[in-house]
Write a protein that holds these residues in place. Structure first.
Motif, mmCIF file in Angstrom:
data_model
loop_
_atom_site.group_PDB
_atom_site.id
_atom_site.type_symbol
_atom_site.label_atom_id
_atom_site.label_comp_id
_atom_site.label_asym_id
_atom_site.label_seq_id
_atom_site.Cartn_x
_atom_site.Cartn_y
_atom_site.Cartn_z
ATOM 1 N N GLU A 10 -46.084 -6.952 -42.262
ATOM 2 C CA GLU A 10 -47.323 -6.347 -42.763
ATOM 3 C C GLU A 10 -47.711 -6.886 -44.139
ATOM 4 N N ILE A 11 -46.723 -7.242 -44.943
ATOM 5 C CA ILE A 11 -46.962 -7.819 -46.263
ATOM 6 C C ILE A 11 -46.447 -9.249 -46.243
ATOM 7 N N ASN A 13 -45.886 -13.215 -47.820
ATOM 8 C CA ASN A 13 -45.698 -13.974 -49.045
ATOM 9 C C ASN A 13 -46.376 -15.331 -48.859
ATOM 10 N N VAL A 39 -54.838 -10.055 -53.676
ATOM 11 C CA VAL A 39 -53.399 -10.346 -53.688
ATOM 12 C C VAL A 39 -52.724 -9.357 -54.619
ATOM 13 N N ILE A 40 -51.439 -9.158 -54.402
ATOM 14 C CA ILE A 40 -50.634 -8.273 -55.231
ATOM 15 C C ILE A 40 -49.611 -9.133 -55.948
ATOM 16 N N LYS A 47 -47.927 -11.297 -53.116
ATOM 17 C CA LYS A 47 -47.929 -10.668 -51.795
ATOM 18 C C LYS A 47 -49.364 -10.437 -51.343
ATOM 19 N N VAL A 48 -49.574 -10.528 -50.030
ATOM 20 C CA VAL A 48 -50.893 -10.323 -49.436
ATOM 21 C C VAL A 48 -50.727 -9.462 -48.195
ATOM 22 N N SER A 49 -51.595 -8.477 -48.066
ATOM 23 C CA SER A 49 -51.583 -7.665 -46.857
ATOM 24 C C SER A 49 -51.998 -8.534 -45.662
ATOM 25 N N LYS A 50 -51.258 -8.411 -44.583
ATOM 26 C CA LYS A 50 -51.597 -9.166 -43.370
ATOM 27 C C LYS A 50 -53.014 -8.834 -42.918
#
Length: 66
Positions: A10-11, A13, A39-40, A47-50
């Motif tokens: 789900e998250i 890289n 992006v986080i 990290k990026v949400s799918k």
């Protein structure tokens, strides 16, 4: 190796994005730094949400940095 979107976590890289889009490492980092989607940043990790990436791939709502 992942075969479809459901197989990815789900998250994501940067290396997941690289594989999913079939691009190089440098291109993947340029993409996540482009501001095209949310992006986080967790320390040095990105990290990026799918769901956010899939929406961007499919031409959905663009991320507004303003």
């Amino acid at each position: 190796m992942y075969k479809n979107y459901d197989d990815y976590p789900e998250i994501l890289n940067v290396s997941d994005i690289q594989i999913l889009l079939g691009i190089g490492r440098k291109q993947a980092y340029e993409l996540v730094h482009s501001g095209s989607f949310h992006v986080i940043n967790i320390g040095k990790r990105i990290k990026v949400s799918k769901n956010v990436l899939i929406q961007w791939i499919e031409g959905g709502k663009l991320y507004d940095t303003n």
